[in-house]
Design a protein around this motif. Sequence first.
Motif, short mmCIF file in Angstrom:
data_model
loop_
_atom_site.label_atom_id
_atom_site.label_comp_id
_atom_site.label_asym_id
_atom_site.label_seq_id
_atom_site.Cartn_x
_atom_site.Cartn_y
_atom_site.Cartn_z
N THR A 93 -10.91 39.19 35.93
CA THR A 93 -11.58 40.46 35.67
C THR A 93 -11.40 40.80 34.19
OG1 THR A 93 -11.19 41.23 37.92
CG2 THR A 93 -11.67 42.91 36.28
N TRP A 94 -12.52 41.15 33.54
CA TRP A 94 -12.54 41.50 32.13
C TRP A 94 -12.81 42.99 32.03
CZ3 TRP A 94 -11.20 37.63 28.95
CH2 TRP A 94 -11.35 36.32 29.43
N LEU A 101 -10.59 44.45 24.37
CA LEU A 101 -10.90 43.70 25.59
C LEU A 101 -9.61 43.26 26.25
CD1 LEU A 101 -13.14 42.42 27.36
CD2 LEU A 101 -12.97 40.40 25.89
N ARG A 103 -7.89 41.19 29.85
CA ARG A 103 -8.12 40.21 30.90
C ARG A 103 -7.09 40.44 32.00
NH1 ARG A 103 -7.79 33.66 29.93
NH2 ARG A 103 -8.41 33.07 32.04
N ALA A 125 -18.77 36.62 29.91
CA ALA A 125 -17.82 35.58 30.31
C ALA A 125 -18.44 34.64 31.32
CB ALA A 125 -16.57 36.23 30.90
N LEU A 130 -15.51 32.63 26.88
CA LEU A 130 -15.63 34.05 26.64
C LEU A 130 -16.41 34.21 25.34
CD1 LEU A 130 -14.94 37.02 27.23
CD2 LEU A 130 -12.81 36.67 25.94
#
Length: 177
Positions: A93-94, A101, A103, A125, A130
């Motif tokens: 999940t970003w 940002l 992760r 992504a 990415l």
Amino acid sequence: VLTEQLSECQRASSLDAHRFLCLNEGGAWLVDETTDEHSFIGAHGSASAVRTESGDLLVLDGEPYRLHHGAVEPLAWSVPVPIENLSSVNGVTWMGGAGRLFRLVDNTVREVSLTEFQTIYGFAASDERLHLAMPHLVTLDVSGDTSVVLSSWDAVVDAMAVDTAGDLWVVSDGDLY
């Protein structure tokens, strides 16, 4: 399965083929089209949702929550900025917000950053890549424990997305690449 979201939403975030989070003037609602149920989540000004391997993840007014058996449970993650957008790709999940940002893997949050760039304007992504708009395009390999810069492109990224084949689509100065 193709579905059409018929509710009046200012913003909708799909969780699966028949469930989505709907944000309108009245707040956030969880809509299940198979039962025609609308569950009120709360009076929130912003909302987003993704389906993850461990369940449904919600972001309400910048804060992360887990949807567990119909109840919204706050998550105590160390994300120092409000979360503005999120996506989930194959168990990762970003979360992006305020030009940063993060992760999420196995309930551990790590920030993604590059020393030569301070602000991340957007991201897309795939399984092992990415793509970052900084504002030009930078592509990282994220398949290992550390991120490695694979390439950069000097054109300013206006928009980008990764398709189901893992291909990157970029709009720059009105042109599609």
